[in-house]
Design a protein around this motif. Structure first.
Motif, PDB file in Angstrom:
ATOM      1  N   GLN A   1       6.328  -7.655   2.633  1.00  0.00           N
ATOM      2  CA  GLN A   1       7.370  -8.660   2.437  1.00  0.00           C
ATOM      3  C   GLN A   1       7.199  -9.451   1.143  1.00  0.00           C
ATOM      4  N   ASN A   2       6.055  -9.336   0.486  1.00  0.00           N
ATOM      5  CA  ASN A   2       5.843 -10.019  -0.799  1.00  0.00           C
ATOM      6  C   ASN A   2       5.820  -9.041  -1.972  1.00  0.00           C
ATOM      7  N   GLU A   3       6.117  -7.762  -1.700  1.00  0.00           N
ATOM      8  CA  GLU A   3       6.086  -6.744  -2.755  1.00  0.00           C
ATOM      9  C   GLU A   3       7.478  -6.462  -3.306  1.00  0.00           C
ATOM     10  N   GLN A   4       7.509  -6.010  -4.549  1.00  0.00           N
ATOM     11  CA  GLN A   4       8.752  -5.543  -5.157  1.00  0.00           C
ATOM     12  C   GLN A   4       8.959  -4.094  -4.727  1.00  0.00           C
ATOM     13  N   LEU A   5      10.060  -3.820  -4.089  1.00  0.00           N
ATOM     14  CA  LEU A   5      10.442  -2.460  -3.702  1.00  0.00           C
ATOM     15  C   LEU A   5      11.831  -2.247  -4.289  1.00  0.00           C
ATOM     16  N   ASP A   6      11.894  -1.693  -5.478  1.00  0.00           N
ATOM     17  CA  ASP A   6      13.196  -1.651  -6.138  1.00  0.00           C
ATOM     18  C   ASP A   6      13.444  -0.383  -6.945  1.00  0.00           C
ATOM     19  N   THR A   7      12.895   0.718  -6.485  1.00  0.00           N
ATOM     20  CA  THR A   7      13.116   1.975  -7.175  1.00  0.00           C
ATOM     21  C   THR A   7      13.842   2.945  -6.253  1.00  0.00           C
TER      22      THR A   7
END
Length: 186
Positions: A162-168
């Motif tokens: 929930q604190n990570e960037q997941l944007d690929t």
């Protein structure tokens, strides 16, 4: 992680929908063989049911259980892919009719993410994996950007990443049985 996987599976077995981190972006998921659960996702996303959604599997053996005739080139594409890659295959089997596109195809991705692999392996069925946004809106880059409507509309939120960037978003390639290869998204 075991407890969270068990909870997500229990929700999906009841026809519920989950919000979970994938190998690409935050996703909304359900049992790909459960038409009512798939309908819930279409309604939550306000997405036209004529637009298909992607599903995830944990390995090639599982992929073969849901696509009868996998073109040989698919194995090469996936072997050499440098990012998560979804392949749209013709003639899927053993999934709900409302997840299959009008041209009788379905996008499936063999996931590499540890949580997703364990979830799908233990569930033993493909899991829907569609971005966690209202159709037409921007795909959230992290959990905080997911709209409250989406969070309130699912039956279970997986408490990881929930604190990570997941944007690929994944690359999407369409393969037909007659050997045609079309890049939909790089």
């Amino acid at each position: 992680m075991y407890k969270e996987i068990e909870e997500a599976i229990a929700v999906m077995k009841r026809g519920g929908i989950i919000l979970y981190p994938t190998d690409t972006v935050w996703g909304i998921g359900c049992d790909a063989s459960h038409p009512d659960a798939i309908d819930k996702i279409y309604k939550l996303k306000k997405r036209a049911d004529s637009k298909s959604m992607i599903c995830i599997v944990h390995d090639f053996k599982m992929l073969n259980q849901f696509i009868e005739d996998i073109p040989e080139v698919a194995y090469d594409i996936l072997k050499y892919a440098v990012k998560p890659t979804t392949i749209i295959y013709d003639d899927p089997i053993r999934v709900a009719e409302n997840i299959i596109a009008a041209d009788n195809s379905l996008g499936l991705r063999v996931v590499q993410d540890e949580f997703c692999k364990k979830l799908v392996r233990k569930f033993r069925r493909p899991v829907v994996s569609t971005s966690a946004n209202i159709s037409g809106e921007k795909t959230p880059k992290n959990f905080k950007e997911i709209s409250q409507v989406i969070k309130d509309g699912v039956d279970y939120i997986v408490p990881f990443a929930q604190n990570e960037q997941l944007d690929t978003p994944s690359a999407i390639i369409k393969l037909t049985k007659d050997g045609q290869v079309k890049i939909i998204r790089e």
